[in-house]
Every structure is written in C-alpha cells, then in structure tokens.
Design an enzyme around this catalytic site. Structure first.
Site, short mmCIF file in Angstrom:
data_model
loop_
_atom_site.label_atom_id
_atom_site.label_comp_id
_atom_site.label_asym_id
_atom_site.label_seq_id
_atom_site.Cartn_x
_atom_site.Cartn_y
_atom_site.Cartn_z
CB ALA A 10 56.99 27.70 27.78
CB THR A 14 55.36 22.64 32.31
OG1 THR A 14 55.21 21.48 31.48
CG2 THR A 14 55.04 23.88 31.49
NE ARG A 22 51.42 33.49 23.16
CZ ARG A 22 52.62 33.99 23.36
NH1 ARG A 22 53.57 33.23 23.85
NH2 ARG A 22 52.89 35.26 23.07
CG ASP A 91 64.63 26.80 30.64
OD1 ASP A 91 65.47 26.22 29.93
OD2 ASP A 91 63.41 26.53 30.60
CG HIS A 108 62.48 33.72 22.06
ND1 HIS A 108 61.26 33.15 22.34
CD2 HIS A 108 62.42 34.02 20.73
CE1 HIS A 108 60.51 33.11 21.25
NE2 HIS A 108 61.20 33.64 20.26
CB CYS A 119 78.87 50.46 27.49
SG CYS A 119 78.80 49.30 28.88
CB SER A 183 51.48 28.06 21.70
OG SER A 183 52.29 29.21 21.43
CB ILE A 225 56.28 17.08 27.04
CG1 ILE A 225 55.42 17.90 26.06
CG2 ILE A 225 57.76 17.29 26.73
CD1 ILE A 225 55.55 19.39 26.21
#
Length: 239
Positions: A10, A14, A22, A91, A108, A119, A183, A225
C-alpha cells in the site's frame, strides 16, 4: 540485473492519495475494528457489513487516483528489462502507470472486478459502483440474485493458488527482488522475499518502517518511495 521482480504494498500508492493500512496513519492503525468488519464470513452473512463495505468502496479515493512517480518509474522498466510486478494492491495503478497487464500479478485481487458468490459471474465494478451510488446499498447479481463481492481477497480468504504459484516462480527466477511500500506482515505474500533470497536474488527493501524481512535484505532504503523507486529504476536502466 535483467530479471527484476517487485513486490509492492500500500505504501507505493500513498503518494497517489490512497491511504495505507498499517502505517502510522493507516486505515487499520486508526480504526482496528474496521478490519474485523471486512472478513469474508461477516461479508457473506451480514447485510449491514455489506452495506458498509460497498459504501466505503463506492466512494473510495482510489477511483480518482492517478499513478505517481514510483508507478511511472516501474512502468519505464517494463520494455527494457524482464520486469514482473507482484502487488498486494487492488487499485490497478501499476497498469495505469505503464506496466503491461501481463507483467502484473495482483496477489490480493482487483477492485475493478466484482464476482457473484452465487453463480461466479464476473462484472466490471464500475457497473456495480454506479448502482451503489444510485442508492442500491447491498447490490445483487442481475443473473441469479446472489451476493456480489468485490474481486479482492478479504480477511478469512485464501489467495488464489494459481496466482500465488506464479508469484513464487517469478520470485525464484529473479536476480533482484525489490519490496516496496509493504509492511511485509501479511503472509504468504511477504514470504516471497525469502523465496527470492533462497534462490540467489538480491533483496532490497524500500519502506519507512522496519519489516520482519529486513535481516535478509542486502539493503534497506528508508527514503521516500517517490524518490527511492525512480532512483533505483534509473540506476537499473543505466547499467
């Protein structure tokens, strides 16, 4: 190094205005009870939880988010190196930032797809979102009337075994394994770091908080980052 795998969490999004989970201001940090509301058993059996879930995601800032410098930097590598992105994010910003769909494994799932629990029909979330914004708080499948669920892995669900197997193969084949903005507390995705190291890859972690895998890393980078990833990508392209 020509074979580069990047595990993203994540934190890479940001700078695009999407809160992490977290970190110090993360979603679960500020509201620990929210995580329990979004377990699969609760979602499947509690209409109130589903209404809360759909209200949150129908209005989520991610719908208007744009790729940031880190996403675009990884996109710049896609045509030059054997790059694969293994993302915990839902995303779609890696693809929007220039990484081809075939080079992204969404561990995920994706918020851009919705699946029927009855269905198994898959529909674009944009269609379901429009219904929620129009007042349909607990949308149902138009084909069978079943419960609709965002195409993401909720707490209490297992990762897709095919996707996870592909991710492990990518990690094992990599020469450089970057873990960015994660994390590294959520398994089994985090263990891809160890898979890479055990097969001879150099592990570099870019995160502003300590992680359980720091001791396996050749380098831990704690600069922002949006600065670190473009720099690393530029170094890879240069040499």
């Amino acid at each position: 190094m020509s074979r580069v795998a990047v595990l993203t969490g994540a934190g890479i999004s940001t700078d695009s205005g999407i809160p992490d989970y977290r970190g110090p201001q993360g979603v679960w940090t500020r509201n620990p009870g929210a995580a329990s509301a979004f377990t699969f058993p609760t979602f499947a059996t509690d209409a109130g939880a589903r209404r809360e879930f759909w209200e949150l995601y129908a209005n989520h800032v991610a719908w208007a988010a744009e790729p940031n410098a880190a996403h675009r930097a990884l996109g710049s590598l896609a045509d030059r190196l054997a790059l694969r992105v293994l993302t915990q994010n839902i995303d779609g910003l890696h693809q929007k930032g220039g990484v081809p769909e075939r080079k992204v494994l969404e561990l995920h799932g994706s918020m851009h797809r919705t699946v029927c629990l009855g269905c198994s029909a898959v529909v674009p979330t944009s269609e379901v979102r429009s219904r929620v914004l129009a007042g349909e708080a607990d949308p149902r499948c138009v084909s069978c009337g079943g419960i609709l669920k965002l195409g993401v892995v909720l707490f209490g669900e297992y990762l897709d075994e095919v996707v996870l197997s592909q991710a492990r193969a990518v990690a094992a084949a990599s020469q450089l394994f970057l873990a960015v903005g994660s994390s590294l507390q959520v398994e089994p995705a985090a263990s891809l770091c160890l898979t890479a190291v055990e097969h001879g890859a150099t592990l570099v972690i870019v995160n502003n908080e300590p992680t359980p895998y720091d001791r396996f890393a050749a380098e831990v980078v704690d600069e922002p980052i949006g600065v670190a990833v473009p720099r690393i990508c530029a170094e890879l392209l240069a040499g």
